[in-house]
Design an enzyme around this catalytic site. Structure first.
Site, short mmCIF file in Angstrom:
data_model
loop_
_atom_site.label_atom_id
_atom_site.label_comp_id
_atom_site.label_asym_id
_atom_site.label_seq_id
_atom_site.Cartn_x
_atom_site.Cartn_y
_atom_site.Cartn_z
N CYS A 148 0.43 3.28 3.56
CA CYS A 148 0.79 2.76 4.88
C CYS A 148 2.09 3.42 5.38
O CYS A 148 2.97 3.76 4.58
CB CYS A 148 0.96 1.23 4.83
SG CYS A 148 -0.60 0.32 5.01
N LYS B 166 -28.02 2.73 -6.87
CA LYS B 166 -28.85 3.58 -7.71
C LYS B 166 -27.99 4.13 -8.84
O LYS B 166 -26.90 4.66 -8.59
CB LYS B 166 -29.40 4.74 -6.88
CG LYS B 166 -30.08 5.84 -7.66
CD LYS B 166 -31.41 5.40 -8.26
CE LYS B 166 -32.02 6.49 -9.14
NZ LYS B 166 -33.23 5.99 -9.85
N HIS C 265 -4.34 0.23 7.93
CA HIS C 265 -4.81 0.01 6.56
C HIS C 265 -6.28 -0.46 6.52
O HIS C 265 -6.97 -0.23 5.53
CB HIS C 265 -3.91 -1.06 5.92
CG HIS C 265 -4.16 -1.32 4.47
ND1 HIS C 265 -3.79 -0.42 3.48
CD2 HIS C 265 -4.75 -2.37 3.83
CE1 HIS C 265 -4.13 -0.92 2.30
NE2 HIS C 265 -4.71 -2.09 2.48
N ASN D 215 -0.32 15.13 -3.63
CA ASN D 215 -0.73 14.04 -4.53
C ASN D 215 0.32 13.85 -5.63
O ASN D 215 0.76 14.83 -6.24
CB ASN D 215 -2.08 14.42 -5.17
CG ASN D 215 -2.79 13.24 -5.79
OD1 ASN D 215 -2.18 12.41 -6.45
ND2 ASN D 215 -4.09 13.16 -5.57
N ASN E 2 -13.38 9.83 -1.20
CA ASN E 2 -14.05 8.79 -1.97
C ASN E 2 -13.84 7.49 -1.22
O ASN E 2 -12.71 7.05 -1.07
CB ASN E 2 -13.47 8.65 -3.37
CG ASN E 2 -13.74 9.87 -4.24
OD1 ASN E 2 -14.80 10.47 -4.14
ND2 ASN E 2 -12.80 10.21 -5.10
N HIS F 265 -7.00 1.95 2.00
CA HIS F 265 -6.41 2.63 3.15
C HIS F 265 -7.20 3.92 3.42
O HIS F 265 -7.41 4.70 2.49
CB HIS F 265 -4.93 2.95 2.88
CG HIS F 265 -4.20 3.36 4.12
ND1 HIS F 265 -3.22 2.57 4.70
CD2 HIS F 265 -4.33 4.44 4.94
CE1 HIS F 265 -2.78 3.17 5.80
NE2 HIS F 265 -3.44 4.30 5.96
N HIS G 58 -8.36 7.32 3.60
CA HIS G 58 -7.77 8.60 3.21
C HIS G 58 -8.78 9.46 2.47
O HIS G 58 -9.76 8.95 1.92
CB HIS G 58 -6.54 8.38 2.32
CG HIS G 58 -6.89 7.92 0.93
ND1 HIS G 58 -7.32 6.63 0.64
CD2 HIS G 58 -6.86 8.57 -0.26
CE1 HIS G 58 -7.54 6.52 -0.66
NE2 HIS G 58 -7.27 7.67 -1.24
N CYS H 240 0.84 -1.21 0.00
CA CYS H 240 0.00 0.00 0.00
C CYS H 240 0.88 1.25 0.00
O CYS H 240 1.78 1.38 0.82
CB CYS H 240 -0.90 -0.02 1.23
SG CYS H 240 -1.72 1.56 1.54
N GLN I 268 -8.91 13.49 0.20
CA GLN I 268 -8.09 14.35 -0.64
C GLN I 268 -8.45 15.81 -0.39
O GLN I 268 -9.46 16.12 0.24
CB GLN I 268 -8.30 14.02 -2.12
CG GLN I 268 -7.97 12.59 -2.51
CD GLN I 268 -7.95 12.39 -4.02
OE1 GLN I 268 -7.36 13.18 -4.77
NE2 GLN I 268 -8.61 11.35 -4.49
N SER J 81 -9.25 3.82 -5.35
CA SER J 81 -8.38 2.73 -5.79
C SER J 81 -7.58 2.12 -4.64
O SER J 81 -6.85 1.16 -4.84
CB SER J 81 -7.44 3.23 -6.89
OG SER J 81 -6.87 4.47 -6.52
O1 LIG Z 1 -7.60 10.62 -7.31
P1 LIG Z 1 -8.12 9.21 -7.35
O2 LIG Z 1 -8.62 8.73 -6.02
O3 LIG Z 1 -7.16 8.25 -8.00
O4 LIG Z 1 -9.36 9.27 -8.34
C1 LIG Z 1 -10.69 9.33 -7.97
O5 LIG Z 1 -11.04 10.60 -7.42
C2 LIG Z 1 -10.92 11.71 -8.31
C3 LIG Z 1 -11.42 12.95 -7.58
O6 LIG Z 1 -12.72 12.79 -7.09
C4 LIG Z 1 -11.69 11.49 -9.62
O7 LIG Z 1 -11.41 12.52 -10.53
C5 LIG Z 1 -11.33 10.15 -10.24
O8 LIG Z 1 -12.15 9.91 -11.38
C6 LIG Z 1 -11.52 9.04 -9.20
O9 LIG Z 1 -11.19 7.79 -9.75
O1 LIG Z 2 -35.84 2.19 -15.93
P1 LIG Z 2 -34.65 1.27 -15.79
O2 LIG Z 2 -33.95 1.02 -17.10
O3 LIG Z 2 -34.97 0.01 -15.05
O4 LIG Z 2 -33.64 2.06 -14.83
C1 LIG Z 2 -32.53 2.81 -15.24
O5 LIG Z 2 -32.92 4.00 -15.89
C2 LIG Z 2 -33.62 4.95 -15.09
C3 LIG Z 2 -33.84 6.20 -15.91
O6 LIG Z 2 -32.63 6.71 -16.43
C4 LIG Z 2 -32.87 5.26 -13.79
O7 LIG Z 2 -33.69 6.05 -12.95
C5 LIG Z 2 -32.48 4.00 -13.05
O8 LIG Z 2 -31.70 4.31 -11.92
C6 LIG Z 2 -31.72 3.08 -14.00
O9 LIG Z 2 -31.36 1.88 -13.36
#
Ligand SMILES: O=P(O)(O)O[C@H]1O[C@H](CO)[C@@H](O)[C@H](O)[C@H]1O
Ligand SMILES: O=P(O)(O)O[C@H]1O[C@H](CO)[C@@H](O)[C@H](O)[C@H]1O
Lengths: 356, 356
Positions: free
Chosen positions: B55, B319, B118, B77, B158, B169, B171, B52, B173, B166
């Protein structure tokens, strides 16, 4: 070099349709990816699946049987998000002024099957077979325009399980509501303001700008009636917009040639998408056009179709719009011009047919 | 009954912070789910992972070695979306007026480790161990406030691979930018307008409204300084907002008691989330507070934290905000009051500790 370069340096681009900014960090494509991956291509599907609720002749959850349709088939969604019949919502005057504002919403939801074949998508269908889909959209839009309590028709498609689609049978949806939803409302407002300031249509001007700029750096493909571009302000890595070159407010205003040209451009962009990573390319697609609220929208609408595909690096690695994107603002890695170049280099013959 | 009921009938709710609408379709929870599922819980993690890059004592991709930190650890970063050094962007006057608007963006990105362990998350950490995270945020925010070209500090987390994270651990940002990003900019504008119209702070009024309404239908938990509510206008199924009860513009203004109370409420909501579906509950979390642009934001900001978790029905069914949500407007299934009730019924003792 000491020059500012869009392919090297962080910048923000402005979306004049929604009046909002997008952060572009092109050097970020260099970072290694250790995160979640989508599952790779699903196994080949049969042309007919007896358990699919969209295949011709099959019975749906509510007991109804689909006809033996030959081209397209539209029917009311069995689990609609909005309904025609519900008690009237009486707005309380106090709440209308305060922090807990709410209104009732009536509407209709429909499913639109694109083809009787369970194992096709727009990317693999012929233009001849896509034309009935265009005609079905026109019919649905016009039918809904006649319904009193419906003021807006949102036609869209979720393709692929990465986009929440639960059935691979080629189909889209139509959600029709009393209100004009947020996204089209924002665009209509921005287009009305642009019209006032410039005495011109924002998307007429933009389509012209993109198709006449030297080298057409953001154009993916075009025909007489439509251009497919990666917008200057695209959020999703390979986002595109199909925009009518002439001023047309809705699918209902397309003549025969334009209808065919729409089928043509849809096939071509969908096919390029599948070819990009040699997979059934997931996306959400949606048509923005004039509301059906009885008002004259010639000044503030212009038919266009958004494609929002999540994939970034391969068939299994998508872009996550999370964290900063949710709390701050959308962020993209490669530039729109780089994305357009990648899509331009893809064939318009589907990879499955090339292999044969 | 013939009465309009929020638990039965489609309605739209208004978000006064972003000035936008959300569609709520409560009857949709009844539809069967056949779509994609997230993978279930990952196997148990070790307390220390030699591979990691977060860590203590481990070496990162760029060759630097993490210290043997005991509480939290913040560092730049290695793959920043914005950088301090880049050539100045010279805006072309023509483009500034036109459809291709763009500006350069300088900034800094930092990673903030929450714990040397971790295999922990906020949900399983003690309040005593979360307090240093709060203090680290304060330090980071104040440090960045001193940097000339930085005007906004976006702290976020995230959590979980479903949210593009990804590395498990614990964390978060911090992305710091020259500009105030879209989301906080929208909120600041709405709060300034509310102040003008009501001579009061929107979130002071909202926190009071939620914590004094009979039965507190949207409150999940609270302490002297903070309330955790499912906002009336929540988009994500189990979205919550942690809002300061007193008017505080940033983490920098929190006194000792409020800092402890923030650690307390964060642990409690994160723990309830994990308990809801007995899994490590994914989310994006972000702090909205005053920009560091040298202006007085007492009138238009109020410290609050958004949690946007994607899960809907279980640890594996989320969702999808796609299709209609992308092209039209956000749509939710269960009502915010139903979500709050579900979260209220969860324990504040983590399920892993209950099993022991
Ligand atoms: O920076 P990370 O953790 O690798 O990346 C993640 O967070 C970022 C900031 O929200 C996003 O832009 C990336 O798409 C997501 O994968
Ligand atoms: O109606 P579906 O195909 O079951 O559902 C999908 O499309 C909908 C409309 O974009 C969304 O609200 C749902 O979250 C998605 O799973």
């Amino acid at each position: 070099s000491d020059e500012f370069q869009f392919t090297q340096h962080s910048h923000r681009r402005y979306n004049p349709l929604t009046k909002s900014w997008v952060l572009c960090s092109p050097h970020r494509t260099q970072r290694p990816w250790q995160g979640a991956q989508e599952s790779a291509n699903a196994p080949a599907l049969p042309e007919y699946d007896p358990k699919c609720y969209l295949c011709p002749g099959n019975t749906r959850a509510n007991g109804e049987t689909n006809p033996a349709y030959k081209t397209t088939y539209a029917f009311p969604n069995d689990f609609p998000a909005v309904k025609a019949d519900q008690p009237e919502f009486k707005e309380d005057e106090e709440s209308a002024k305060g922090l807990l504002r709410v209104t009732g919403v009536r509407g209709q939801c429909h499913v639109i099957c694109f083809s009787p074949a369970h194992n096709l998508t727009i990317a693999e269908m012929s233009e001849q077979d896509i034309l009935p889909v265009v005609k079905q959209w026109i019919k649905c839009y016009e039918d809904m325009a006649k319904v009193d309590y419906i003021n807006h028709v949102q036609i869209f498609e979720n393709k692929g399980s990465a986009m929440g689609c639960s059935n691979p049978h080629p189909h889209g949806q139509m959600w029709c509501t009393e209100d004009v939803p947020e996204e089209p409302a924002k665009e209509i407002k921005a287009m009305a303001e642009y019209r006032q300031q410039n005495n011109a249509c924002l998307l007429c001007d933009y389509a012209k700008l993109e198709t006449t700029t030297q080298g057409k750096p953001r154009v993916v493909c075009e025909n007489d009636s439509f251009a497919c571009v990666v917008p200057f302000w695209a959020v999703w890595p390979f986002e595109t917009m199909v925009v009518s070159k002439r001023h047309v407010t809705s699918v209902s205003k397309l003549d025969d040639v334009q209808q065919k040209d729409l089928a043509n451009i849809l096939r071509r962009i969908a096919c390029r998408y599948d070819n990009l990573f040699q997979c059934s390319f997931p996306y959400s697609m949606g048509i923005h056009q004039a509301p059906v609220d009885g008002q004259d929208h010639n000044g503030d609408t212009h038919l266009h179709i958004h494609f929002y595909p999540p994939l970034l690096r391969s068939a299994t690695v998508k872009k996550f719009l999370v964290g900063f994107e949710m709390m701050g603002e959308p962020q993209r890695d490669l530039t729109p011009e780089q994305a357009a170049e990648r899509l331009r280099s893809c064939s318009e013959v589907h990879y499955k047919k090339q292999q044969k």
